[in-house]
Every structure is written in C-alpha cells, then in structure tokens.
Design a protein around this motif. Sequence first.
Motif, PDB file in Angstrom:
ATOM      1  N   ASN A 202       1.197  -1.025   0.427  1.00  0.00           N
ATOM      2  CA  ASN A 202      -0.455   0.301   0.003  1.00  0.00           C
ATOM      3  C   ASN A 202       0.909   1.151   0.107  1.00  0.00           C
ATOM      4  O   ASN A 202       0.283   1.975  -0.194  1.00  0.00           O
ATOM      5  N   ALA A 220      -2.806  -4.363  -0.691  1.00  0.00           N
ATOM      6  CA  ALA A 220      -4.027  -4.557   0.696  1.00  0.00           C
ATOM      7  C   ALA A 220      -5.472  -4.102   1.815  1.00  0.00           C
ATOM      8  O   ALA A 220      -4.432  -3.713   2.134  1.00  0.00           O
ATOM      9  N   LYS A 221      -6.452  -4.839   1.574  1.00  0.00           N
ATOM     10  CA  LYS A 221      -7.615  -4.137   2.318  1.00  0.00           C
ATOM     11  C   LYS A 221      -7.621  -2.869   2.433  1.00  0.00           C
ATOM     12  O   LYS A 221      -7.462  -1.790   3.349  1.00  0.00           O
ATOM     13  N   GLN A 253      -5.634  -7.045  -2.943  1.00  0.00           N
ATOM     14  CA  GLN A 253      -6.324  -8.316  -2.052  1.00  0.00           C
ATOM     15  C   GLN A 253      -7.258  -8.556  -0.150  1.00  0.00           C
ATOM     16  O   GLN A 253      -7.009  -7.028   0.004  1.00  0.00           O
ATOM     17  N   SER A 254      -8.366  -8.580  -0.999  1.00  0.00           N
ATOM     18  CA  SER A 254      -9.454  -8.756   0.600  1.00  0.00           C
ATOM     19  C   SER A 254      -9.709  -9.405   1.399  1.00  0.00           C
ATOM     20  O   SER A 254      -9.773 -10.744   0.798  1.00  0.00           O
ATOM     21  N   VAL A 255     -10.180  -9.331   2.432  1.00  0.00           N
ATOM     22  CA  VAL A 255     -11.164  -9.803   3.259  1.00  0.00           C
ATOM     23  C   VAL A 255     -12.252 -10.032   3.212  1.00  0.00           C
ATOM     24  O   VAL A 255     -13.045  -9.307   2.883  1.00  0.00           O
ATOM     25  N   ARG A 278      -5.230  -8.784  11.925  1.00  0.00           N
ATOM     26  CA  ARG A 278      -5.216  -7.156  12.017  1.00  0.00           C
ATOM     27  C   ARG A 278      -4.283  -5.925  12.517  1.00  0.00           C
ATOM     28  O   ARG A 278      -4.347  -4.908  12.294  1.00  0.00           O
ATOM     29  N   THR A 286      -2.354  -1.343   9.572  1.00  0.00           N
ATOM     30  CA  THR A 286      -3.585  -1.146   9.762  1.00  0.00           C
ATOM     31  C   THR A 286      -3.649   0.004  10.323  1.00  0.00           C
ATOM     32  O   THR A 286      -4.464   0.652  11.648  1.00  0.00           O
ATOM     33  N   TYR A 294     -12.468  -0.928   9.403  1.00  0.00           N
ATOM     34  CA  TYR A 294     -11.325  -2.401   8.644  1.00  0.00           C
ATOM     35  C   TYR A 294     -13.116  -2.699   8.095  1.00  0.00           C
ATOM     36  O   TYR A 294     -12.513  -3.311   6.708  1.00  0.00           O
ATOM     37  N   ASN A 298     -13.094  -3.847   3.800  1.00  0.00           N
ATOM     38  CA  ASN A 298     -13.094  -5.294   3.208  1.00  0.00           C
ATOM     39  C   ASN A 298     -14.641  -5.747   2.653  1.00  0.00           C
ATOM     40  O   ASN A 298     -15.661  -4.642   2.575  1.00  0.00           O
ATOM     41  N   THR A 324      -8.031 -13.825  -2.084  1.00  0.00           N
ATOM     42  CA  THR A 324      -9.033 -12.963  -1.624  1.00  0.00           C
ATOM     43  C   THR A 324      -8.593 -13.983  -0.484  1.00  0.00           C
ATOM     44  O   THR A 324      -8.722 -15.835  -0.423  1.00  0.00           O
TER      45      THR A 324
END
Length: 355
Positions: A202, A220-221, A253-255, A278, A286, A294, A298, A324
């Motif tokens: 990021n 990511a995220k 990339q996500s949750v 996290r 984060t 968060y 996501n 993912t």
Amino acid sequence: MRRSPEQPATTEVRSLKFGVETPTCLAGMMYPTPFATAQDVIRVALEAEQLGYYDVGGNDHLSTMRFIREAWTEPPDFYEPLITLSNIAARTSVIRLTTGILVLPMRDPVLLAKQVATLDQLSNGRVILGVAVGGYRDEFEGVVPDLADASRAVVAAEGIEALRGLWNDRRFSYAGKYRRFDDVESYPKPVQNPLPIYSGGNVEGSLRRAGELCDGWLPAKVGPDKIRAGREKVAAYARAAGRDPSEIVTALQSVVCLGDTRDQVRERFERSAFDLFRRSLGTTMTKGMSLDAYFDANLIGTPDEVCAKVEAYREAGLEHFCATLFVGTTVDELIDQMRLFARDVMPAFQSTQPK
C-alpha cells in the motif's frame, strides 16, 4: 446482485476477476493453529477451480513472526508456496497460480527465477508472481541477518530487475547494492513473455515499483478511494518511466466475510483469528484503522452490501480481486464462505450482459 431502482437496466458490466488465497502460511495469522493439512490446502484450490475463480494464491513466510509465537502455544505449519502451487498445477487445468504475496527480499533471485520459470512451464503459463517487501521486519531479520540493516524496498526492486533480466536474456549479470551475480544462463524461460509480476503493498514504494517495473499493483485491504488515488500515482510513475499505464493491472487483496445479517457477520469475524492479524499490522498496514473502518475497507457484510462494495471498487478502476482471504475457523468454514461468495456475488460481475 439486486439492482437499485435508480440504476439503469442497460448498464454494461465490466467483468472482474476473483481469486482465492489458499492457507499456505495463514495459520496463526488469520486462522488458528493447527488449521490446514497439506491436503486441505490442495482441497481449497480444487474447490476454487470448480467454483469458477480466476486464480488461487499462496502466501509466503519462511519463519513465524513474533506476534504468532506470543499468541499461540502450537507453531503453525507454513507450506512453501511455490512447491504447493506446483502440486496444485498438476491437479488443475485452467485456474491461475498466484503468489499473494511472495516476500521478495528473503528470496535469492537466481534461484527464484528458476523456480518460477519452471512452475510456469509445468502449468502451461498460468503463473502470476505477486511480490512485496513483507509485513514483518522481525521475520526478515531472522531469515537473512546479513541484510538486517538493508532497505527492503531496494532489495525488492533489485530482485524484480534481476528476475526480468534472467527471464529475458540468454545470459545475464547483475550488480546492485544487495543483489549480485555474474553471467548466469537461466533456462527454461517462462512460457509467458512477460510473466506478470504484481507489486504488492500500500505504500509509495509499492506504487513506484508497480509503475516502473511491474505488470500490476496489488494493495491489500484498502477502500475504493485509495484504489482510485493509487491508480493515478501508478500511472504517473509508469508514464515517467516511458511505460503505458493501461498495461498495468489494478488488483486488490481483500477479506471476505458473508452472513445473512450484520450481527451474524460481526460475530463470525470476531470469533475468527482475523482480528489478531488486523491488530498485528497496527503499526504498518492497519495503523489508525478501527474495526468498523476495517469492515468498510473489505468485502465484509451481507451479500447485498458486499455486491455494492464490489461495484464501488469496479467504478474506481479495480480489475482483479486477487488471492482473496475468506474468514473461517475451520477449512470447511473457509470453503463455505467461498461457495457463498461464488453464488451470491461473483455472477453479477463476470458477464458483459446487461444487469
């Protein structure tokens, strides 16, 4: 996906790609220890191909991090991603094989070039190499103490340059600050030319590497606004390097955590190990991000809420939900979430037909 009254029925859908991260090195981080056997990892990948996912990923750790040792009494099994993806390649036919991500500063580039080219040959050109500096400095310093004082960003950039040369040239030498080798002839070459490399991360350095050296950017995220802003920065770096920004993929990339109600989703997330992960990145990825923020950043919510989030990402220019991460406390729960997502979310974004 349910269409809102104000949304025109003739809106064209730009197809999105969706991937699954297998639990190669996720126990102790997103999942409890013990979590998955080696055969469980393969089972997740086979299920992903059957469900129509575009790629299946494997993340990379060579040692456990400090926060894992403090959180769990039993050490996790970390399966080496390239060997695991080779096994998956032999058991599948069309799904792409992604490292999501591989910690490049811990990898010797000459050996890595050979490994990835071999995997691309064995899979008939299905590899996507996601690379980054890694989220945990303590792991890096433990694995490569000779580079403990090194800039991981520089090591990563040198690694990408070395890989490109080894794949493109008949013989290649490299003399960087940290990576050096002389007159290496590395064959076979990958099937793909170029083999796609995604720059994971990021921070500004990740965006720079994506624009200057890579074929994709894989943060990511983060939310759609940061995707949009990041795409603009990647494009600026690409143009400054004489490259075409349109050839650089924007991935994420996500949750994923789905449920029938918000309360059910929150309960499912909070009883998983995902919140431990996290919090482990609270000084980096984060930092300053609350649990609610968060969730917002996501694919967490009811199917309708998640579909709306996916649409917002698409409008921001996202092309690929890569590797993912699906919430669960067991492998069966992980697979159940994959199935729900494939049934309730993916079909709305994988067609060029009107919604």
